[in-house]
Write an enzyme that holds these catalytic residues in place. Structure first.
Site, short mmCIF file in Angstrom:
data_model
loop_
_atom_site.label_atom_id
_atom_site.label_comp_id
_atom_site.label_asym_id
_atom_site.label_seq_id
_atom_site.Cartn_x
_atom_site.Cartn_y
_atom_site.Cartn_z
N VAL A 153 10.38 7.53 -7.64
CA VAL A 153 11.51 6.69 -7.04
C VAL A 153 12.01 5.70 -8.39
CG1 VAL A 153 11.77 4.53 -5.82
CG2 VAL A 153 10.31 6.29 -4.96
N HIS A 164 1.17 1.60 -10.36
CA HIS A 164 0.25 2.11 -9.42
C HIS A 164 -1.19 1.39 -9.53
CE1 HIS A 164 2.50 5.77 -7.82
NE2 HIS A 164 2.96 5.67 -8.83
N ARG A 174 0.72 -1.22 0.06
CA ARG A 174 -0.03 0.10 0.01
C ARG A 174 0.90 1.36 0.02
NH1 ARG A 174 -5.17 -1.31 0.38
NH2 ARG A 174 -5.63 -3.52 1.23
N ASP A 175 0.39 2.26 -0.69
CA ASP A 175 1.16 3.37 -0.87
C ASP A 175 0.94 4.32 0.48
OD1 ASP A 175 1.72 6.55 -1.40
OD2 ASP A 175 1.74 5.71 -3.34
N ILE A 176 1.97 4.86 1.08
CA ILE A 176 2.03 5.59 2.02
C ILE A 176 1.40 6.91 2.15
CG2 ILE A 176 3.87 4.29 3.08
CD1 ILE A 176 5.57 6.96 2.55
N ASN A 193 4.73 5.88 -14.14
CA ASN A 193 5.29 7.19 -14.35
C ASN A 193 6.71 6.85 -14.78
OD1 ASN A 193 2.82 8.47 -13.55
ND2 ASN A 193 3.59 8.37 -11.36
N HIS A 251 7.59 1.03 -10.97
CA HIS A 251 6.41 0.47 -10.35
C HIS A 251 5.00 0.85 -10.81
CE1 HIS A 251 7.67 4.59 -8.97
NE2 HIS A 251 6.57 4.83 -8.67
#
Length: 115
Positions: free
Chosen positions: A97, A103, A30-32, A88, A101
């Site tokens: 980052v 999303h 999970r994204d922070i 992205n 990745h």
């Protein structure tokens, strides 16, 4: 590419994360700083800095990111209504980052264009 990105450290369990998926090739967490009720990042365990660094031999690995995201969306109960997946690339594309990745965002209506 540096093997010491934030995501590499999460993969090595040096930084805690709310992990929702793991297999031999992919980690999902999970994204922070979530941008939707469901916001999960799927990262390959192999370090690849940007989309432009993906090689032909990485095609199956990149496909595994999408398969993991789709399976998670079904388990999370958001697949029926729909969800968004985004990758992205570099600064102007919004990449912060430098470890590719995917999303997965869902649990609400998404707007278009994304912005």
């Amino acid at each position: 590419m540096s093997e010491d990105t934030l995501f590499a450290r999460i993969i090595r369990r040096e930084i805690p994360a709310d992990i929702v998926h793991e297999d031999e090739h992919v980690l999902g967490f999970r994204d922070i700083d979530p941008k939707a009720p469901v916001h999960v990042l799927f990262v390959p365990k192999k370090a690849i800095a940007t989309i432009d660094d993906i090689q032909p031999e990485d095609a199956e690995l990149v496909g595994r990111l999408f398969l993991a995201a789709a399976a998670f969306a079904r388990r999370e109960g958001i697949a029926q209504d729909g969800y968004r997946v985004v990758m992205n690339c570099r600064e102007h594309g919004g990449q912060s980052v430098y470890h590719i990745h995917l999303h997965l965002l869902g649990g609400r209506q998404m707007g278009w264009p994304p912005g």
